[in-house]
Scaffold this active site. Structure first.
Site, PDB file in Angstrom:
ATOM      1  N   ASP A   1       5.141   0.854   3.995  1.00 59.80           N
ATOM      2  CA  ASP A   1       5.301  -0.410   4.709  1.00 59.80           C
ATOM      3  C   ASP A   1       5.023  -1.554   3.728  1.00 59.80           C
ATOM      4  O   ASP A   1       4.893  -1.336   2.526  1.00 59.80           O
ATOM      5  CB  ASP A   1       4.365  -0.461   5.923  1.00 59.80           C
ATOM      6  CG  ASP A   1       2.925  -0.112   5.550  1.00 59.80           C
ATOM      7  OD1 ASP A   1       2.522  -0.382   4.400  1.00 59.80           O
ATOM      8  OD2 ASP A   1       2.205   0.439   6.412  1.00 59.80           O
TER       9      ASP A   1
ATOM     10  N   TYR B   1      -7.289   2.016   7.570  1.00 57.65           N
ATOM     11  CA  TYR B   1      -8.258   2.223   6.487  1.00 57.65           C
ATOM     12  C   TYR B   1      -9.655   1.869   6.983  1.00 57.65           C
ATOM     13  O   TYR B   1     -10.299   0.939   6.484  1.00 57.65           O
ATOM     14  CB  TYR B   1      -7.865   1.410   5.249  1.00 57.65           C
ATOM     15  CG  TYR B   1      -6.691   2.015   4.515  1.00 57.65           C
ATOM     16  CD1 TYR B   1      -6.854   3.145   3.719  1.00 57.65           C
ATOM     17  CD2 TYR B   1      -5.410   1.481   4.642  1.00 57.65           C
ATOM     18  CE1 TYR B   1      -5.793   3.718   3.055  1.00 57.65           C
ATOM     19  CE2 TYR B   1      -4.332   2.052   3.984  1.00 57.65           C
ATOM     20  CZ  TYR B   1      -4.536   3.169   3.193  1.00 57.65           C
ATOM     21  OH  TYR B   1      -3.473   3.740   2.533  1.00 57.65           O
TER      22      TYR B   1
ATOM     23  N   ASP C   1       0.794  -1.217   0.000  1.00 59.04           N
ATOM     24  CA  ASP C   1       0.000   0.000   0.000  1.00 59.04           C
ATOM     25  C   ASP C   1       0.832   1.274   0.000  1.00 59.04           C
ATOM     26  O   ASP C   1       0.531   2.217  -0.729  1.00 59.04           O
ATOM     27  CB  ASP C   1      -0.929   0.010   1.210  1.00 59.04           C
ATOM     28  CG  ASP C   1      -1.693   1.303   1.326  1.00 59.04           C
ATOM     29  OD1 ASP C   1      -2.525   1.561   0.436  1.00 59.04           O
ATOM     30  OD2 ASP C   1      -1.443   2.069   2.271  1.00 59.04           O
TER      31      ASP C   1
ATOM     32  N   GLU D   1       5.457   9.965   3.238  1.00 61.98           N
ATOM     33  CA  GLU D   1       5.038   8.629   2.810  1.00 61.98           C
ATOM     34  C   GLU D   1       4.090   8.712   1.610  1.00 61.98           C
ATOM     35  O   GLU D   1       3.103   9.446   1.639  1.00 61.98           O
ATOM     36  CB  GLU D   1       4.352   7.881   3.948  1.00 61.98           C
ATOM     37  CG  GLU D   1       4.030   6.432   3.582  1.00 61.98           C
ATOM     38  CD  GLU D   1       3.526   5.609   4.761  1.00 61.98           C
ATOM     39  OE1 GLU D   1       3.638   4.371   4.715  1.00 61.98           O
ATOM     40  OE2 GLU D   1       3.009   6.221   5.738  1.00 61.98           O
TER      41      GLU D   1
END
Length: 614
Positions: free
Chosen positions: A163, A320, A160, A564
């Site tokens: 990570d 999420y 995703d 990120e």
């Protein structure tokens, strides 16, 4: 002055008439007979002139090696002259006309090539040889290997973000968004040489999504929602505690399962249905995708399974969490209708109870922000397309008309003049971390809506009493994307590898650890996480989280809110860039491909009456 009588006979009005036979016999007389008749001078001169004049005999032309008739030589010269004119004139005309050249690549097409490469860097599983990211390799080949109902496990898909977790909810949304951009702008992708690339990226995702449930069945009762977990503050090896390249992971990667998933199921159905349109030229694969979409849609709509997929699951809820599912119902119904042509989906998508449950017409600012969690603005625009181009009339038009009005209001709320959101770029998440993923999605919807209006010959849209032209809509979209590409107070690009100044300390495990053949342990990678040096591997095309509400940006690897990247963010970036680029020879949208499976929406004309008989 007298004219010659070319038909013979006397000019005297009272001359004796002759029959045809007599005239014919007279014409057969030889010259001696005619000379003995008493003819006037005019008749004699006409009758005797012809035979007295003899044709000159053509002389042959000696060319040395061959003798030819003059007439033949003349035709040869004419043919040579004609061929010269035919070949030389177009060349002469063409020389002063400049050759058609494509305009030089604009900033949007240049950034697009890079933004697509981010997805190559995020691939999990056994990578193809042409992946073009040299510091990535095969990884997570044991994901889901203990599952009895998934042949070959859950190998593949995409990580995703920075990570190594595979979150299926944002992954499915990213595939839907990429597919939507291809359905609308396939000619642009082709002109830029990225059509096959983006389709490969979509297929990599949809092949994986088909593994997350029993896609060969018509009725299912579960879906796998996630691979890998992270627990904040944990000291047990997992995808957050460890800082490892995905190729080196050696800690457990649990698989999350959901027996109720109206939101996740709706998004997966939308992703598969949208991709089935992208792959309409591959009938077998398109049919496979649509069959899986239908099974997943049925699962999502099951009234016994209405609990959000993330509820009570901390491994998902912290990252999420889904806040509702009526938006996914509208979103997936629209895509299912376009992919299948089954009007039951259209009837559901326009049933007045659906927008009421989704709060589509309440003008709540946050519900006008398009994201992985809120599909409502995208669904409204997607169904507005139906009204603009097919105008289906009753019983659909009343709801579709309200959808178009809500679409315009959603976009209006994004504009600075209406003071709904603060601006650096537009702060659609109220200044919280990682704002840019919401910015690019809003830019895409605004630019796409402008293209819809242009294609429908509608000059603009209204925000209450205020009129917005399609140029106004595009100006908003360009301003937001330009900010991301470097037109901002820091004069830096937030897309890695684009421009001269961009983030060098991206929060990303694979990019921050050297690809040098050394396996760093779970905690051994911390030295690379905490290093002040630039990432050894450049993750081309990654759009980072972005600046704070004051245009400040912290290029620090551990400040993941700033540095990120995410799948959903880059999917929105790709969609916005392809909609805005003018580099290609193609302009606007593909009006018709999305409607390929949709039958005529009006009843067929009745047959003519039988012939009348008394």
């Amino acid at each position: 002055m007298h004219s010659m009588n070319h038909w013979g006979g006397t000019f005297e009005i009272g001359a004796e008439a002759t029959t045809d036979d007599e005239q014919s016999r007279k014409m057969d007389l030889d010259r001696a007979t005619l000379s003995r008749q008493q003819l006037d001078e005019t008749q004699q001169s006409w009758l005797l002139a012809g035979p007295q004049k003899s044709k000159k005999k053509d002389k042959d032309v000696d060319l040395g090696c061959l003798i030819v008739k003059p007439k033949l030589l003349k035709w040869i010269l004419y043919a040579f002259l004609f061929s010269f004119v035919v070949s030389a004139v177009p060349i002469t005309i063409a020389k002063p006309i400049p050759k058609h050249r494509k305009p030089p690549p604009d900033q949007y097409s240049q950034a697009l090539h890079k933004a697509l490469m981010f997805f190559n860097a995020q691939k999990s599983g056994r990578l193809p040889k042409n992946n073009r990211v040299p510091w990535r390799g095969d990884s997570a080949l044991s994901d889901g290997s203990t599952l009895n109902d998934v042949k070959g496990g859950l190998v593949g898909g995409y990580y995703d973000a920075g990570d190594n977790i595979k979150f299926h909810f944002p992954m499915a949304f990213s595939m839907t968004l990429l597919s939507w951009s291809v359905v609308e702008y396939s000619d642009k992708y082709k002109d830029l040489g990225e059509y096959d690339h983006v389709r490969d990226l979509i297929k990599w995702g949809t092949d994986y999504l088909l593994k997350t449930f029993n896609s060969s069945a018509t009725t299912i009762d579960r879906i796998y929602s996630q691979v890998g977990v992270a627990t904040n503050g944990s000291t047990t090896p997992d995808d957050h505690y460890c800082w490892m390249r995905p190729e080196d992971m050696d800690y457990p990667r649990p698989v999350m399962i959901a027996n109720s998933a109206p939101d996740l199921g709706g998004e997966v159905a939308a992703a598969l249905a949208a991709a089935s349109i992208v792959f309409h030229d591959d009938a077998a694969y398109s049919k496979k995708l649509l069959r899986g979409a239908a099974a997943m849609y049925k699962f999502a709509r099951d009234p016994r399974r209405r609990t959000p997929y993330s509820r009570g699951n901390l491994a998902t809820e912290l990252f999420y969490n889904s806040t509702g599912y009526w938006d996914e119902y509208m979103w997936s119904a629209a895509w299912m209708y376009y992919a299948s042509g089954n009007d039951s989906y259209a009837r559901f998508a326009t049933n007045p109870r659906l927008p009421k449950n989704a709060k589509a017409f309440m003008q709540i600012p946050d519900l006008g922000v398009f994201s992985w969690d809120n599909k409502l603005p995208g669904a409204l625009l997607l169904l507005t397309r139906l009204r603009l181009f097919l105008n289906p009339g009753y019983p659909y038009d009343e709801t579709l008309s309200r959808y178009q009005n809500a679409t315009g209001l959603n976009i209006c709320m994004d504009l600075q003049r209406f003071n709904v959101f603060n601006y650096t770029p537009v702060q659609l998440n109220h200044g919280r971390p990682q704002p840019l993923q919401y910015v690019v999605s809003a830019a895409f919807l605004s630019s796409l809506y402008a293209d819809y209006l242009d294609a429908a010959n509608v000059p603009g849209s209204y925000c209450g009493p205020y009129y917005l032209s399609t140029d106004n809509l595009r100006s908003f979209a360009r301003a937001q994307v330009n900010y991301i590409l470097g037109d901002n107070p820091l004069k830096m690009s937030y897309v890695v590898g684009y421009g001269n100044k961009y983030p060098r300390h991206v929060h990303h495990r694979g990019a921050s650890i050297p690809h040098n053949g050394v396996k760093y342990s779970c905690t051994g990678g911390y030295k690379w996480r905490d290093a002040k040096t630039d990432n050894p591997n450049t993750i081309i095309g990654a759009m980072v989280g972005g600046p704070d509400r004051n245009d400040h940006f912290s290029d620090v690897r551990t400040n993941y809110g700033y540095t990120e990247p995410t799948m959903a963010g880059n999917a929105g970036l790709v969609a916005a860039l392809i909609s805005l680029t003018t580099t290609t020879g193609s302009a606007g949208i593909d009006k018709n491909t999305i409607f390929s499976a949709v039958p005529p929406m009006y009843p067929a004309s009745p047959p003519p009456p039988a012939p009348w008989s008394p």
